[in-house]
Scaffold this motif. Structure first.
Motif, PDB file in Angstrom:
ATOM      1  N   GLU A   1      24.260 129.614  10.050  1.00 49.88           N
ATOM      2  CA  GLU A   1      24.433 129.456   8.432  1.00 49.88           C
ATOM      3  C   GLU A   1      25.892 129.647   8.054  1.00 49.88           C
ATOM      4  OE1 GLU A   1      23.662 128.334   4.838  1.00 49.88           O
ATOM      5  OE2 GLU A   1      22.315 127.664   6.605  1.00 49.88           O
ATOM      6  N   GLU A   2      26.276 131.033   8.306  1.00 47.79           N
ATOM      7  CA  GLU A   2      27.334 131.499   7.871  1.00 47.79           C
ATOM      8  C   GLU A   2      28.626 130.676   8.351  1.00 47.79           C
ATOM      9  OE1 GLU A   2      29.696 135.919   7.566  1.00 47.79           O
ATOM     10  OE2 GLU A   2      27.851 135.799   8.585  1.00 47.79           O
ATOM     11  N   ALA A   3      28.670 130.336   9.724  1.00 49.69           N
ATOM     12  CA  ALA A   3      29.867 129.760  10.349  1.00 49.69           C
ATOM     13  C   ALA A   3      30.068 128.368  10.153  1.00 49.69           C
ATOM     14  CB  ALA A   3      29.742 130.001  11.919  1.00 49.69           C
ATOM     15  N   LEU A   4      28.932 127.664   9.987  1.00 46.21           N
ATOM     16  CA  LEU A   4      28.980 126.281   9.909  1.00 46.21           C
ATOM     17  C   LEU A   4      28.620 125.507   8.298  1.00 46.21           C
ATOM     18  CD1 LEU A   4      26.972 125.254  13.237  1.00 46.21           C
ATOM     19  CD2 LEU A   4      29.242 125.383  12.857  1.00 46.21           C
ATOM     20  N   ARG A   5      27.782 126.255   7.640  1.00 46.46           N
ATOM     21  CA  ARG A   5      27.740 125.717   6.325  1.00 46.46           C
ATOM     22  C   ARG A   5      28.816 125.009   5.534  1.00 46.46           C
ATOM     23  NH1 ARG A   5      23.496 122.973   5.088  1.00 46.46           N
ATOM     24  NH2 ARG A   5      22.019 124.683   5.659  1.00 46.46           N
ATOM     25  N   PRO A   6      29.905 125.870   5.491  1.00 50.80           N
ATOM     26  CA  PRO A   6      31.047 125.441   4.714  1.00 50.80           C
ATOM     27  C   PRO A   6      31.618 124.181   5.213  1.00 50.80           C
ATOM     28  CG  PRO A   6      31.151 127.748   4.946  1.00 50.80           C
ATOM     29  CD  PRO A   6      30.201 127.375   5.743  1.00 50.80           C
ATOM     30  N   ILE A   7      31.840 123.897   6.502  1.00 48.90           N
ATOM     31  CA  ILE A   7      32.363 122.981   7.130  1.00 48.90           C
ATOM     32  C   ILE A   7      31.524 121.711   7.088  1.00 48.90           C
ATOM     33  CG2 ILE A   7      31.824 123.383   9.598  1.00 48.90           C
ATOM     34  CD1 ILE A   7      35.032 121.642   8.106  1.00 48.90           C
ATOM     35  N   VAL A   8      30.312 121.957   7.280  1.00 52.01           N
ATOM     36  CA  VAL A   8      29.293 121.028   7.146  1.00 52.01           C
ATOM     37  C   VAL A   8      29.598 120.118   5.993  1.00 52.01           C
ATOM     38  CG1 VAL A   8      26.818 120.482   7.093  1.00 52.01           C
ATOM     39  CG2 VAL A   8      27.379 121.673   8.767  1.00 52.01           C
ATOM     40  N   ARG A   9      29.475 120.858   4.782  1.00 52.54           N
ATOM     41  CA  ARG A   9      29.484 120.377   3.428  1.00 52.54           C
ATOM     42  C   ARG A   9      30.803 119.703   3.335  1.00 52.54           C
ATOM     43  NH1 ARG A   9      27.345 125.897   0.523  1.00 52.54           N
ATOM     44  NH2 ARG A   9      25.220 125.458   0.453  1.00 52.54           N
ATOM     45  N   ARG A  10      32.056 120.084   3.766  1.00 48.08           N
ATOM     46  CA  ARG A  10      33.295 119.708   3.429  1.00 48.08           C
ATOM     47  C   ARG A  10      33.314 118.279   4.527  1.00 48.08           C
ATOM     48  NH1 ARG A  10      37.140 123.690   5.681  1.00 48.08           N
ATOM     49  NH2 ARG A  10      38.805 122.271   5.144  1.00 48.08           N
ATOM     50  N   SER A  11      32.892 118.377   5.577  1.00 47.93           N
ATOM     51  CA  SER A  11      33.093 117.061   6.385  1.00 47.93           C
ATOM     52  C   SER A  11      32.259 116.062   5.818  1.00 47.93           C
ATOM     53  CB  SER A  11      32.774 117.390   7.720  1.00 47.93           C
ATOM     54  OG  SER A  11      31.474 117.750   7.993  1.00 47.93           O
ATOM     55  N   SER A  12      31.057 116.266   5.592  1.00 47.02           N
ATOM     56  CA  SER A  12      30.262 115.347   4.832  1.00 47.02           C
ATOM     57  C   SER A  12      30.682 114.722   3.791  1.00 47.02           C
ATOM     58  CB  SER A  12      28.816 116.031   4.337  1.00 47.02           C
ATOM     59  OG  SER A  12      27.877 114.721   4.091  1.00 47.02           O
ATOM     60  N   THR A  13      31.336 115.483   2.696  1.00 44.88           N
ATOM     61  CA  THR A  13      32.079 114.925   1.529  1.00 44.88           C
ATOM     62  C   THR A  13      33.206 114.109   2.011  1.00 44.88           C
ATOM     63  OG1 THR A  13      31.459 116.908   0.197  1.00 44.88           O
ATOM     64  CG2 THR A  13      33.254 115.659  -0.476  1.00 44.88           C
ATOM     65  N   THR A  14      33.905 114.393   2.867  1.00 42.21           N
ATOM     66  CA  THR A  14      34.993 113.409   3.450  1.00 42.21           C
ATOM     67  C   THR A  14      34.630 112.424   4.145  1.00 42.21           C
ATOM     68  OG1 THR A  14      36.344 115.709   3.706  1.00 42.21           O
ATOM     69  CG2 THR A  14      37.418 113.773   4.630  1.00 42.21           C
ATOM     70  N   ARG A  15      33.568 112.311   4.688  1.00 40.65           N
ATOM     71  CA  ARG A  15      33.044 111.182   5.454  1.00 40.65           C
ATOM     72  C   ARG A  15      32.765 110.235   4.353  1.00 40.65           C
ATOM     73  NH1 ARG A  15      30.910 114.819   9.386  1.00 40.65           N
ATOM     74  NH2 ARG A  15      28.746 114.515   8.133  1.00 40.65           N
ATOM     75  N   GLY A  16      32.101 110.795   3.323  1.00 40.82           N
ATOM     76  CA  GLY A  16      31.673 110.040   2.132  1.00 40.82           C
ATOM     77  C   GLY A  16      32.622 109.336   1.537  1.00 40.82           C
ATOM     78  N   VAL A  17      33.805 110.105   1.303  1.00 45.91           N
ATOM     79  CA  VAL A  17      34.691 109.423   0.574  1.00 45.91           C
ATOM     80  C   VAL A  17      35.733 108.436   1.392  1.00 45.91           C
ATOM     81  CG1 VAL A  17      37.236 109.816  -0.234  1.00 45.91           C
ATOM     82  CG2 VAL A  17      35.222 111.671  -0.776  1.00 45.91           C
ATOM     83  N   PHE A  18      35.605 108.530   2.614  1.00 47.03           N
ATOM     84  CA  PHE A  18      36.223 107.484   3.607  1.00 47.03           C
ATOM     85  C   PHE A  18      35.343 106.257   3.585  1.00 47.03           C
ATOM     86  CE2 PHE A  18      36.722 105.765   8.161  1.00 47.03           C
ATOM     87  CZ  PHE A  18      37.865 105.238   7.977  1.00 47.03           C
ATOM     88  N   SER A  19      33.837 106.533   3.528  1.00 48.32           N
ATOM     89  CA  SER A  19      33.040 105.315   3.766  1.00 48.32           C
ATOM     90  C   SER A  19      33.113 104.496   2.363  1.00 48.32           C
ATOM     91  CB  SER A  19      31.713 105.778   3.878  1.00 48.32           C
ATOM     92  OG  SER A  19      30.763 104.906   3.663  1.00 48.32           O
ATOM     93  N   ASP A  20      32.974 105.328   1.095  1.00 47.76           N
ATOM     94  CA  ASP A  20      33.376 104.488   0.095  1.00 47.76           C
ATOM     95  C   ASP A  20      34.552 103.671  -0.106  1.00 47.76           C
ATOM     96  OD1 ASP A  20      30.809 105.437  -0.802  1.00 47.76           O
ATOM     97  OD2 ASP A  20      31.734 107.172  -2.056  1.00 47.76           O
TER      98      ASP A  20
END
Length: 322
Positions: free
Chosen positions: A249-268
């Motif tokens: 949770e501590e190691a992955l949560r920040p990058i999970v959120r950032r990567s998901s956001t960036t993929r969404g921006v690319f898709s849009d």
């Protein structure tokens, strides 16, 4: 009345006290020795699996940069062949980076190739990559050659390492969930994103001032669907791990959120600048390419951030066995 002894017991009855005690100790020691042997075997098995998984994770971490460079090279070659001459210098640098990444894979194969049964797959990469790197016949043939290298070389190599190193058999559900995400969902996700980046950029360059063709729209829509499906599988696996393990949770949560956001921006951006655009802008090609690269690179950071936590888990398991 004379007492009768069972055969053999008369000899035991005549033994001295110290001898009898010695025999009792031996008899009692047999099950204890068997238990210690079983415990020793369990300890060795746990230590062996932890060591094998750690080596397998290092191998996976060596394969992923090669795939990233091959994906990037595919997109840059397509840009050059569609008339974007300024991209040639980056294409050459990426080819050199892929050569270096392949050298790292060869080093891993020299260490673990026999144990993990990867020698044939690595030989395939060594044979095919130089052909793919220097192919300049057409954008479509180059794209197909890069894709074949990934699908027939890189994907099977990742799968083989995961299985043969016993990463895929990790006894803890949290670690196993992360491993499945990193060795299956993640590389397939980045491949779909890379196809979108490459094909979308080529469309922006070749169809400048016009709309995308129906074929281009169908391809991009299909790859976007694949990316969404693999992203969903990736995030489900990671959520399983993070829900049961605070370290993940501590190691992955920040990058999970950032990567998901960036993929969404690319898709849009794909939807707005290509799929739903009546006129494509060639000046937007570089920005689109970079945005796709950010989505890929941030997704790949999941491996970097997870590796340290996984290695700590493997070492902790080996220490506990000792």
């Amino acid at each position: 009345m004379r007492r009768r002894h069972l055969p053999g017991f008369s000899q035991l009855a005549n033994l001295g006290i110290s001898t009898k005690l010695g025999l009792i100790v031996i008899v009692l020691a047999i099950p204890i020795g068997a238990l210690l042997f079983v415990q020793y075997q369990d300890q060795q098995a746990a230590t062996s699996q932890a060591d094998s998984e750690s080596n397998g994770l290092d191998y996976v971490a060596a394969v992923m940069p090669f795939m990233r460079e091959v994906q990037l090279h595919r997109g840059l070659v397509e840009r050059v062949l569609n008339g974007d001459e300024p991209a040639r210098a980056n294409m050459q640098r990426t080819a050199a980076a892929a050569d270096a990444a392949l050298a790292s894979i060869n080093e891993m194969d020299s260490r673990w190739g026999s144990d993990f049964e990867t020698k044939e797959l690595v030989a395939f990469l060594n044979t095919e990559w130089p052909k793919v790197r220097d192919l300049r016949t057409s954008a479509s043939e180059s794209n197909d050659a890069h894709t074949r290298l990934i699908e027939e070389g890189v994907f099977p190599l990742l799968s083989t390492v995961s299985i043969e190193s016993r990463l895929a058999l990790d006894p803890d559900i949290d670690s196993r969930s992360v491993i499945v995400a990193l060795t299956d969902s993640l590389p397939r996700l980045t491949e779909a994103l890379s196809q979108m980046r490459s094909y979308g950029t080529a469309a922006l360059i070749s169809r400048k001032g016009m709309s995308a063709t129906d074929e281009q729209k169908r391809f991009l829509t299909a790859q976007a669907g694949l990316a969404a499906a693999h992203a969903d599988a990736l995030e489900r696996s990671l959520e399983t791990a993070m829900a049961t393990n605070p370290a993940f949770e501590e190691a992955l949560r920040p990058i999970v959120r950032r990567s998901s956001t960036t993929r969404g921006v690319f898709s849009d951006n794909t939807n707005s600048t290509i799929l739903n655009a009546s006129i494509l802008s060639g000046t937007g090609a570089e920005g689109y390419f970079l945005l796709g690269g950010s989505a890929i690179d941030l997704s790949n950071e999941l491996l970097v951030d997870a590796q340290e936590t996984l290695d700590a888990q493997f070492q902790s398991r080996a220490d506990a066995a000792q």
